[in-house]
Design an enzyme around this catalytic site. Structure first.
Site, PDB file in Angstrom:
ATOM      1  N   CYS A 139       0.843  -1.192   0.000  1.00 24.35           N
ATOM      2  CA  CYS A 139       0.000   0.000   0.000  1.00 24.35           C
ATOM      3  C   CYS A 139       0.889   1.257   0.000  1.00 24.35           C
ATOM      4  CB  CYS A 139      -0.988  -0.034   1.168  1.00 24.35           C
ATOM      5  SG  CYS A 139      -2.374   1.116   0.967  1.00 24.35           S
ATOM      6  N   GLU A 188      -2.261  -9.321   2.811  1.00 21.83           N
ATOM      7  CA  GLU A 188      -2.700  -9.956   4.062  1.00 21.83           C
ATOM      8  C   GLU A 188      -4.215  -9.974   4.203  1.00 21.83           C
ATOM      9  OE1 GLU A 188      -2.429  -5.586   5.189  1.00 21.83           O
ATOM     10  OE2 GLU A 188      -1.464  -6.966   3.775  1.00 21.83           O
ATOM     11  N   HIS A 190      -3.645  -5.029  -0.438  1.00 16.60           N
ATOM     12  CA  HIS A 190      -3.173  -5.609   0.820  1.00 16.60           C
ATOM     13  C   HIS A 190      -3.159  -7.127   0.697  1.00 16.60           C
ATOM     14  CE1 HIS A 190      -3.154  -2.044   3.506  1.00 16.60           C
ATOM     15  NE2 HIS A 190      -4.017  -1.580   2.612  1.00 16.60           N
TER      16      HIS A 190
END
Length: 214
Positions: free
Chosen positions: A88, A196, A194
């Protein structure tokens, strides 16, 4: 062998830590994942991850507030060729300059500007928030191994990195314009999305990064 996730006050890193730990275990590298704000720990790491949420200038200032951290990143990533992943705003900081609320210098690892999203459809809101399809520009890049065109990833952003050299764009996505989703150069990769939070797509990318030997 360790992977350092840099903590400079830019968001809760627990979900990132858990995702990297999971893929280190499942991928077989069993690499220790360390969340740290200590430049000396980063200097000894075998892989470096720089997350980031919020405004470009705020993230750059937070990183600069960590004694010696920017110098260590320059030495280890640019000169030591340690595998690096920016996430990001961590990816955006790889750029030459961020144009958010004035101009703020980036690392200039990926030549280009971080500019505001300007979708050509008024129904598309800013920030760009939610799932979008990835279009892979460099299908043979090891970090994209096993990630099919059209795979979905999770985004939350109002700005994106516009690389001056198209070969540095690893992936893009449609959002009323051509939006950079990932970049790559030498031992460096970055994702606007992202990983994750991107379920199977993101976990695969993390596993690939942990195994990558540029």
């Amino acid at each position: 062998m360790t992977c350092a996730i840099i903590d400079y006050g830019s968001g809760n890193l627990r979900s990132a830590e858990k995702a990297f730990e999971r893929m280190a275990e499942e991928g077989g590298t069993r690499m220790p994942i360390v969340v740290t704000s200590d430049a000396e720990v980063v200097a000894k790491a075998d892989r470096i991850v720089l997350p980031g949420v919020g405004a470009f200038a705020d993230c750059k200032a937070g990183l600069a507030a960590l004694d010696g951290m920017i110098d260590v990143l320059e030495e280890r990533v640019r000169h030591g060729h340690v595998p690096f992943l920016g996430i990001c705003v961590g990816m955006q900081l790889m750029a030459t300059v961020g144009r958010e609320h004035g101009d703020t210098p980036g690392f200039d690892w990926i030549h280009g500007d971080v500019v505001k999203l300007e979708p050509n459809d008024s129904d598309l809101k800013i920030p760009h928030m939610g799932w979008n399809e990835l279009q892979i520009d460099q299908r043979d890049h090891p970090v994209m191994k096993g990630i099919a065109p059209g795979a979905h990833a999770y985004f939350v952003h109002s700005y994106h990195l516009h690389p001056r050299m198209p070969e540095h764009r690893l992936a893009h996505c449609p959002y009323g314009e051509f939006v950079t989703a990932a970049v790559a150069r030498a031992n460096m990769v970055g994702t606007q999305f992202h990983p994750e939070k991107s379920q199977a797509t993101g976990l695969k990318l993390i596993a690939n990064f942990l195994e990558w030997t540029p």
